[in-house]
Design a protein around this motif. Sequence first.
Motif, PDB file in Angstrom:
ATOM      1  N   PHE A 286       0.833  -1.189   0.000  1.00  9.88           N
ATOM      2  CA  PHE A 286       0.000   0.000   0.000  1.00  9.88           C
ATOM      3  C   PHE A 286       0.874   1.247   0.000  1.00  9.88           C
ATOM      4  N   ASN A 287       0.342   2.294  -0.566  1.00 14.38           N
ATOM      5  CA  ASN A 287       1.010   3.589  -0.566  1.00 14.38           C
ATOM      6  C   ASN A 287       0.408   4.401   0.578  1.00 14.38           C
ATOM      7  N   ILE A 288       1.194   4.599   1.626  1.00 14.02           N
ATOM      8  CA  ILE A 288       0.742   5.301   2.826  1.00 14.02           C
ATOM      9  C   ILE A 288       1.643   6.498   3.039  1.00 14.02           C
TER      10      ILE A 288
ATOM     11  N   ILE B 263      -7.858   9.193   5.091  1.00  6.05           N
ATOM     12  CA  ILE B 263      -7.314   9.029   6.434  1.00  6.05           C
ATOM     13  C   ILE B 263      -7.366   7.555   6.806  1.00  6.05           C
ATOM     14  N   LEU B 264      -6.264   7.062   7.319  1.00  2.84           N
ATOM     15  CA  LEU B 264      -6.150   5.649   7.649  1.00  2.84           C
ATOM     16  C   LEU B 264      -6.822   5.355   8.983  1.00  2.84           C
ATOM     17  N   THR B 265      -7.900   4.597   8.927  1.00  7.05           N
ATOM     18  CA  THR B 265      -8.625   4.127  10.107  1.00  7.05           C
ATOM     19  C   THR B 265      -8.640   2.600  10.053  1.00  7.05           C
ATOM     20  N   PRO B 266      -8.998   1.942  11.144  1.00  4.27           N
ATOM     21  CA  PRO B 266      -9.097   0.474  11.073  1.00  4.27           C
ATOM     22  C   PRO B 266     -10.050   0.002   9.970  1.00  4.27           C
TER      23      PRO B 266
ATOM     24  N   GLY C 158       1.436  14.211  11.338  1.00 10.18           N
ATOM     25  CA  GLY C 158       1.149  13.178  12.333  1.00 10.18           C
ATOM     26  C   GLY C 158      -0.033  12.290  12.022  1.00 10.18           C
ATOM     27  N   VAL C 159      -0.605  12.421  10.826  1.00 10.85           N
ATOM     28  CA  VAL C 159      -1.758  11.614  10.435  1.00 10.85           C
ATOM     29  C   VAL C 159      -1.375  10.766   9.228  1.00 10.85           C
ATOM     30  N   LEU C 160      -1.663   9.471   9.301  1.00  7.39           N
ATOM     31  CA  LEU C 160      -1.389   8.581   8.179  1.00  7.39           C
ATOM     32  C   LEU C 160      -2.589   8.551   7.247  1.00  7.39           C
ATOM     33  N   SER C 161      -2.304   8.530   5.954  1.00  7.39           N
ATOM     34  CA  SER C 161      -3.332   8.403   4.918  1.00  7.39           C
ATOM     35  C   SER C 161      -2.926   7.276   3.985  1.00  7.39           C
ATOM     36  N   ILE C 162      -3.918   6.579   3.472  1.00  9.20           N
ATOM     37  CA  ILE C 162      -3.683   5.468   2.552  1.00  9.20           C
ATOM     38  C   ILE C 162      -4.292   5.825   1.206  1.00  9.20           C
TER      39      ILE C 162
ATOM     40  N   GLN D 211      -9.333  -1.458   2.258  1.00  2.64           N
ATOM     41  CA  GLN D 211      -8.293  -1.489   1.219  1.00  2.64           C
ATOM     42  C   GLN D 211      -7.782  -2.907   0.985  1.00  2.64           C
ATOM     43  N   HIS D 212      -7.709  -3.710   2.046  1.00  3.22           N
ATOM     44  CA  HIS D 212      -7.330  -5.113   1.875  1.00  3.22           C
ATOM     45  C   HIS D 212      -8.380  -5.855   1.042  1.00  3.22           C
ATOM     46  N   MET D 213      -9.650  -5.621   1.343  1.00  2.00           N
ATOM     47  CA  MET D 213     -10.723  -6.306   0.612  1.00  2.00           C
ATOM     48  C   MET D 213     -10.721  -5.892  -0.861  1.00  2.00           C
ATOM     49  N   ILE D 214     -10.575  -4.616  -1.134  1.00  2.00           N
ATOM     50  CA  ILE D 214     -10.532  -4.145  -2.526  1.00  2.00           C
ATOM     51  C   ILE D 214      -9.359  -4.787  -3.258  1.00  2.00           C
ATOM     52  N   SER D 215      -8.189  -4.776  -2.636  1.00  2.00           N
ATOM     53  CA  SER D 215      -7.003  -5.371  -3.268  1.00  2.00           C
ATOM     54  C   SER D 215      -7.206  -6.857  -3.527  1.00  2.00           C
TER      55      SER D 215
END
Length: 95
Positions: free
Chosen positions: A41-43, A62-65, A48-52, A71-75
């Motif tokens: 993944f490109n993160i 914004i990267l949340t659980p 201080g905030v991670l985005s995917i 994103q795993h399911m789409i991939s």
Amino acid sequence: MFQSSGKGDFRLFIKSHHICTMIPDKYAFMQQSLNFPEFKFNIREKEGVLSIFDSLRKKYLILTPEEWVRQHMISFLVEFKQYPRSLFALERSIL
């Protein structure tokens, strides 16, 4: 591995189950094993905030659980089940 664009915007390229130990506790969910193959993944980290990167919308989210699992399911559907990206429905209301 971090890559900098020179503007204070750092990108983190990771495989889904091999997480850098520098990630704060609020992103501990990334260290949990999911029942999916490994994906790259490109993160990016900004202020201080991670985005995917969402490959369907072509933008960073914004990267949340929930987004991590989405994103795993789409991939998985695209790469392993050859599900066409054009058939995904995003933000649609259910009638």
